[in-house]
Design a protein around this motif. Structure first.
Motif: not given
Lengths: 206, 206
Positions: A89-91, A143-146, A171-172
């Protein structure tokens, strides 16, 4: 630690089970509560229990919600053909704050991480694949963390939905707006050069 | 922060009222609780409320206790002629951990600090003076922190009990055991020279 009161000891033990809170911090917090009016502790205690017991997850995107469908999924003005895959939910809150996204979300509830006991079965991946299979979704934005876990999760989902031939984007990654090039790490800077965009496009986004 | 759930928002707001915990940390803690079994939140919530509602303070020393008299005050082996004046239960726990003290305590519940709205009336000073007046106490050890507020509180109490002619001492300030002289601050080092003790005494304490 030896406590003169079992009640205090219990409370400190419970609070120190929260991540990032040790016994000393827990004791400090409890002494603070004891100095405040009883009412504050009652409200705190009740809100915690109420949240845990009555919490509900959106039937469509698995975001935390008080109703069956969350406000985003229930909003007819949001584009349901575009789905943004996020961890929690934070994202969702972070992306909503940008006011740049008008599509739906899909909250996985974590990333694939065998070290932490998180397999694909623990995440909301099955319902995402079903959603794609149903045919409405045209684009999936990862859009997950890389991190390694994020990349693994992206790839796992990608493999599952490959047969259904929909657009998948991520996402870029690049230099933050306002950042100095000299302080950027080389991986990010490298990606921002490889994935450069037409100058006219960047003008439009300003 | 905009939340998709009122329940979550309430819980985050209550938790972020605790000192040192902001909204982001509170949200992180709540998401952690939601991933854990319901049982953990129930125990946490109950222990907080139970502590606040049923907490009791020792009738003699004002320390937190489950009975009418705390274990220290109720213990016949402790010397009731010596009373150590401390700020709160954490100081009692710290001194008890040393196993060097066999007397009683008197917990003030804070220090005189007009800036924080703490006057002498808010602290357990009256009952301390009454205890001294009664005549059993022979020595009062001041063990408050050596800040301006601590010194003020010590002096205030000292003035109140001066007529009763009992011994008053304060814990020794000096270089920590194992510390290097070159890194000590000059006030502490200065005091440790002025208040030096006979070498034979230091041998006995080892």
């Amino acid at each position: 630690m030896e406590f003169s009161s079992k009640l205090l000891e219990n409370a400190v033990n419970e609070v120190s089970q929260l991540p990032g809170i040790g016994k000393r911090t827990a004791l400090r917090l409890m002494l603070h509560l004891l100095r405040q009016p009883e009412n504050q502790t009652r409200q705190l205690s009740e809100s915690l229990w109420k949240m845990r017991e009555e919490i509900n997850f959106c039937a469509n995107c698995h975001n935390i919600s008080d109703k069956k469908l969350c406000e985003i999924c229930a909003n007819p003005n949001r584009v349901e053909e575009i789905v943004c895959v996020v961890e929690d939910i934070r994202d969702v809150m972070a992306i909503e704050n940008t006011s740049q996204y008008k599509g739906h979300y899909h909250v996985l509830g974590g990333k694939i991480s065998p070290m932490d006991g998180m397999g694909p079965g623990e995440l909301n991946i099955h319902s995402l694949v079903e959603k794609v299979k149903a045919g409405t979704v045209q684009e999936l934005i990862f859009a997950l963390s890389s991190t390694m876990e994020g990349d693994t999760t992206n790839f796992y989902i990608f493999k599952q939905i490959e047969p259904y031939n929909i657009t998948t984007t991520t996402i870029a990654r690049g230099i933050s707006v306002g950042d100095e090039l000299e302080y950027a790490d080389e991986v990010t800077l490298g990606r921002s050069i490889v994935n450069r965009i037409p100058f006219e496009t960047s003008l439009k986004n300003q």
